[in-house]
Design an enzyme around this catalytic site. Structure first.
Site, PDB file in Angstrom:
ATOM      1  N   GLU A   1       4.273  -4.421  -2.642  1.00  0.00           N
ATOM      2  CA  GLU A   1       5.404  -4.042  -3.498  1.00  0.00           C
ATOM      3  C   GLU A   1       6.769  -4.085  -2.801  1.00  0.00           C
ATOM      4  O   GLU A   1       7.557  -3.147  -2.895  1.00  0.00           O
ATOM      5  CB  GLU A   1       5.138  -2.646  -4.102  1.00  0.00           C
ATOM      6  CG  GLU A   1       3.843  -2.620  -4.907  1.00  0.00           C
ATOM      7  CD  GLU A   1       3.415  -1.243  -5.381  1.00  0.00           C
ATOM      8  OE1 GLU A   1       4.146  -0.268  -5.168  1.00  0.00           O
ATOM      9  OE2 GLU A   1       2.322  -1.137  -5.970  1.00  0.00           O
TER      10      GLU A   1
ATOM     11  N   ASN B   1       0.973  -8.306  -2.100  1.00  0.00           N
ATOM     12  CA  ASN B   1       0.426  -7.681  -3.308  1.00  0.00           C
ATOM     13  C   ASN B   1       1.543  -6.990  -4.112  1.00  0.00           C
ATOM     14  O   ASN B   1       2.371  -6.282  -3.532  1.00  0.00           O
ATOM     15  CB  ASN B   1      -0.605  -6.630  -2.856  1.00  0.00           C
ATOM     16  CG  ASN B   1      -1.431  -6.061  -3.987  1.00  0.00           C
ATOM     17  OD1 ASN B   1      -1.982  -6.804  -4.801  1.00  0.00           O
ATOM     18  ND2 ASN B   1      -1.527  -4.746  -4.047  1.00  0.00           N
TER      19      ASN B   1
ATOM     20  N   HIS C   1      -1.861  -3.771 -13.626  1.00  0.00           N
ATOM     21  CA  HIS C   1      -1.894  -2.485 -14.327  1.00  0.00           C
ATOM     22  C   HIS C   1      -1.312  -2.783 -15.707  1.00  0.00           C
ATOM     23  O   HIS C   1      -0.101  -2.936 -15.860  1.00  0.00           O
ATOM     24  CB  HIS C   1      -1.061  -1.438 -13.576  1.00  0.00           C
ATOM     25  CG  HIS C   1      -1.660  -1.128 -12.233  1.00  0.00           C
ATOM     26  ND1 HIS C   1      -2.853  -0.452 -12.100  1.00  0.00           N
ATOM     27  CD2 HIS C   1      -1.255  -1.424 -10.983  1.00  0.00           C
ATOM     28  CE1 HIS C   1      -3.150  -0.322 -10.818  1.00  0.00           C
ATOM     29  NE2 HIS C   1      -2.197  -0.915 -10.120  1.00  0.00           N
TER      30      HIS C   1
ATOM     31  N   GLU D   1      -5.859  -4.953  -8.724  1.00  0.00           N
ATOM     32  CA  GLU D   1      -5.865  -3.524  -9.104  1.00  0.00           C
ATOM     33  C   GLU D   1      -5.970  -3.365 -10.617  1.00  0.00           C
ATOM     34  O   GLU D   1      -5.297  -2.527 -11.215  1.00  0.00           O
ATOM     35  CB  GLU D   1      -4.572  -2.835  -8.638  1.00  0.00           C
ATOM     36  CG  GLU D   1      -4.276  -2.992  -7.174  1.00  0.00           C
ATOM     37  CD  GLU D   1      -3.063  -2.185  -6.709  1.00  0.00           C
ATOM     38  OE1 GLU D   1      -2.571  -1.343  -7.472  1.00  0.00           O
ATOM     39  OE2 GLU D   1      -2.616  -2.420  -5.574  1.00  0.00           O
TER      40      GLU D   1
ATOM     41  N   ASP E   1      -6.377  -2.482 -14.363  1.00  0.00           N
ATOM     42  CA  ASP E   1      -6.796  -1.494 -15.358  1.00  0.00           C
ATOM     43  C   ASP E   1      -5.993  -1.767 -16.618  1.00  0.00           C
ATOM     44  O   ASP E   1      -4.896  -2.322 -16.559  1.00  0.00           O
ATOM     45  CB  ASP E   1      -6.670  -0.038 -14.872  1.00  0.00           C
ATOM     46  CG  ASP E   1      -5.346   0.301 -14.230  1.00  0.00           C
ATOM     47  OD1 ASP E   1      -4.354  -0.438 -14.449  1.00  0.00           O
ATOM     48  OD2 ASP E   1      -5.278   1.320 -13.533  1.00  0.00           O
TER      49      ASP E   1
END
Ligand code: G3I
Length: 328
Positions: free
Chosen positions: A133, A174, A210, A239, A241
């Site tokens: 990030e 990432n 996300h 990651e 979801d």
């Protein structure tokens, strides 16, 4: 006993890695969590245990207890292990706040950290999120302690230091909010292009995913993945979801969620993106339950298993897409 194949088997048969972010405490205390993690996934990422905060209780000590537990679990169960993450602006050690460092001290601290952590897991971690990030939502480089002290070069150094200690591990940048073509993924593309021009040893990019159900744009995601691949980078979904929007719930939120997962697995298969890690095992372990700002907007059931470890429609969708049996 059911003879139906597990998600893990469906993925493995397809040479695909399906992963979950894990917490050591749950692995130790909850046999259902342990069992679901082992039986249903062939890849694992420690959700928090390898971050600098948890690893560095004081300036000169490390606590590898939880990280070792998760990495060992992965190895013992023949899983692909992703290391997350070496350099991040978040989850820094608490003592950092009071540390009046010089730029050189910070540089030495980061070098030692990367050498020690990557070195410890030289034979047990397959891929590292080296930098997490670094790009802000408006596309500029995020002003972090690392950037403020070392400038953009902190990324070069971090990747170089990781490569020095483990030439075998694949090294990733990432980030979130860069899953499709947008201002942020454009900026990340430009950043990674600059790193490659400077011969920085970077192997891939992790798209976090996300996501919000009902808002997928698979064509744009595929185009985004392909442009990074065209730079010579591997792309992984790191990651994932998928929540529903609290103020805009569809008639069947679980079906909507399942559709999103299915579409993204299909994009992965189309584009040869062979790794998708979900950010938790079951809804009971999602980070969204601990973040009040998000829970006002996102439902807190974004994963493949429900609170009782029952597979959800999203589980069937992912498995169906991987095994080629899903026709919806
Ligand atoms: O374990 C400690 C506990 O000992 C302590 O008493 C308690 C008090 O606050 O905190 C516990 O630690 C929390 C930890 O999660 C474990 O539950 C931290 O406060 C909390 O900040 C931490 O949140 C994590 C978050 O990153 C930190 O920003 C989430 O679990 C984790 O899922 C989340 O993961 C991030 C990725 O690393 C990067 N991408 C976004 C993603 C979601 O935010």
């Amino acid at each position: 006993m059911s003879t139906e194949q597990t998600l893990r088997e469906a993925a493995t048969n397809r040479d695909f890695r399906i992963g979950a972010a894990l917490a050591a405490r749950a692995l130790r205390s909850d046999p259902s969590y342990w069992k679901a993690a082992r039986n249903e996934f062939n890849a694992v990422t420690p959700e928090n245990a390898l971050k600098m905060g948890p690893l560095r209780p004081s300036p000169h000590t490390y606590d590898f207890t939880d990280a070792d537990a998760i990495v060992d679990f992965g190895r013992e169960n023949d899983m692909y292990v992703r290391g997350h993450t070496l350099v991040w602006h978040n989850q820094k050690p608490e003592w950092f706040q009071a540390w009046d460092y010089t730029d050189d001290q910070l540089r030495k601290f980061l070098r030692d950290h990367i050498h020690t952590v990557v070195g410890r897991y030289r034979s047990s971690i397959d891929a590292w999120d080296v930098v997490n990030e670094a790009v802000a939502d408006d596309g500029t480089l995020r002003e972090t302690v690392w950037y403020d002290a070392l400038g953009e070069e902190y990324l070069d150094l971090a990747f170089q230091w990781a490569r020095e200690v483990n030439p075998e591990a694949d090294l990733y940048y990432n980030d979130y909010g860069a899953d499709a073509i947008n201002e942020k993924s454009d900026a990340i593309y430009d950043l990674l292009e600059r790193l490659l021009e400077r011969d920085v040893p970077i192997d891939g990019v992790g798209l976090q995913f996300h996501a919000l159900a009902g808002r997928s744009d698979p064509e744009s995601v595929a185009e985004n993945i392909r442009r990074f691949q065209d730079l010579g980078l591997d792309v992984q979904i790191t990651e994932m979801d998928v929540a529903n929007a609290v103020d805009d719930q569809p008639e069947d939120p679980l079906a909507e969620q399942a559709d999103y997962y299915r579409e993204i697995v299909e994009v992965c298969l189309e584009t040869d993106c062979d790794t998708l890690v979900t950010w938790g095992v079951h809804d009971g372990s999602t980070w969204l339950r601990n973040f009040k700002d998000f829970s006002k907007r996102y439902t807190d059931d974004p994963l493949l298993f429900d609170d009782g470890y029952e597979p959800k429609p999203a589980y069937d969708a992912v498995k169906g897409a991987l095994s080629g049996t899903d026709r919806s």
